[in-house]
Design a protein around this motif. Sequence first.
Motif, PDB file in Angstrom:
ATOM      1  N   ASP A 275       0.833  -1.207   0.000  1.00 15.72           N
ATOM      2  CA  ASP A 275       0.000   0.000   0.000  1.00 15.72           C
ATOM      3  C   ASP A 275       0.870   1.259   0.000  1.00 15.72           C
ATOM      4  OD1 ASP A 275      -2.305  -1.555   0.032  1.00 15.72           O
ATOM      5  OD2 ASP A 275      -2.711  -1.233   2.170  1.00 15.72           O
ATOM      6  N   GLU A 276       1.913   1.263   0.815  1.00 12.29           N
ATOM      7  CA  GLU A 276       2.779   2.437   0.869  1.00 12.29           C
ATOM      8  C   GLU A 276       3.504   2.654  -0.464  1.00 12.29           C
ATOM      9  OE1 GLU A 276       5.208   4.254   4.319  1.00 12.29           O
ATOM     10  OE2 GLU A 276       6.482   2.709   3.408  1.00 12.29           O
ATOM     11  N   ILE A 277       4.029   1.586  -1.053  1.00 17.87           N
ATOM     12  CA  ILE A 277       4.715   1.703  -2.343  1.00 17.87           C
ATOM     13  C   ILE A 277       3.743   2.200  -3.405  1.00 17.87           C
ATOM     14  CG2 ILE A 277       5.756   0.342  -4.226  1.00 17.87           C
ATOM     15  CD1 ILE A 277       7.738   0.983  -1.952  1.00 17.87           C
ATOM     16  N   ASN A 278       2.538   1.677  -3.419  1.00 21.09           N
ATOM     17  CA  ASN A 278       1.548   2.110  -4.414  1.00 21.09           C
ATOM     18  C   ASN A 278       1.123   3.563  -4.206  1.00 21.09           C
ATOM     19  OD1 ASN A 278       1.419  -0.188  -6.101  1.00 21.09           O
ATOM     20  ND2 ASN A 278       0.165  -1.239  -4.571  1.00 21.09           N
ATOM     21  N   ASP A 279       1.053   4.006  -2.965  1.00 17.50           N
ATOM     22  CA  ASP A 279       0.736   5.417  -2.691  1.00 17.50           C
ATOM     23  C   ASP A 279       1.850   6.324  -3.209  1.00 17.50           C
ATOM     24  OD1 ASP A 279      -1.654   4.714  -1.476  1.00 17.50           O
ATOM     25  OD2 ASP A 279      -0.910   4.987   0.586  1.00 17.50           O
ATOM     26  N   ILE A 280       3.105   5.936  -2.973  1.00 15.72           N
ATOM     27  CA  ILE A 280       4.232   6.720  -3.482  1.00 15.72           C
ATOM     28  C   ILE A 280       4.215   6.716  -5.003  1.00 15.72           C
ATOM     29  CG2 ILE A 280       6.750   6.899  -3.607  1.00 15.72           C
ATOM     30  CD1 ILE A 280       6.812   5.534  -0.783  1.00 15.72           C
TER      31      ILE A 280
END
Length: 153
Positions: free
Chosen positions: A48-53
């Motif tokens: 989720d964090e990688i996709n948000d970035i």
Amino acid sequence: MSTDKRHEVLNQTVADLSQFAVVIHQVHWYMRGPEFLNLHPKMDEFMDEINDILDEVAERLITIGGAPYSTLKEFADNTKIPDEKGTYEKSIPDHVEVLIKGYRYLRELAQEGIEVSGEAGDSVTEDIFIDMQGKIEKTLWMLTAKLGRAPEL
């Protein structure tokens, strides 16, 4: 590819974040062992964090006149993160080492983005890369601590 160095590093980041999301997903699917119940949901958080970035980076690229890679072929052709077939034979520490290696690479890419954006006087893009680097460093700290090591940043 555009001659604007910001476009280049942003698009490299798009390709690499896309590939790294797949790497994390692979760890998510292929890990087995006594720590599975704790680490399996943690991989969801990392993805989720990688996709948000990734979304923020791609949208910034569009905002400053670029065109983000948007196909699997473009991601595969341009990523610098290696592709590796999934296996149940890897131990959880081995999977964690794969993640550490990927996060270390992304940290260096963020540093390049900070420098290129700073040289261009683009504080907004610079801030995106600073935020990315901070998130990655925190994750590196957690992953290396999991293996009983300091983050060595």
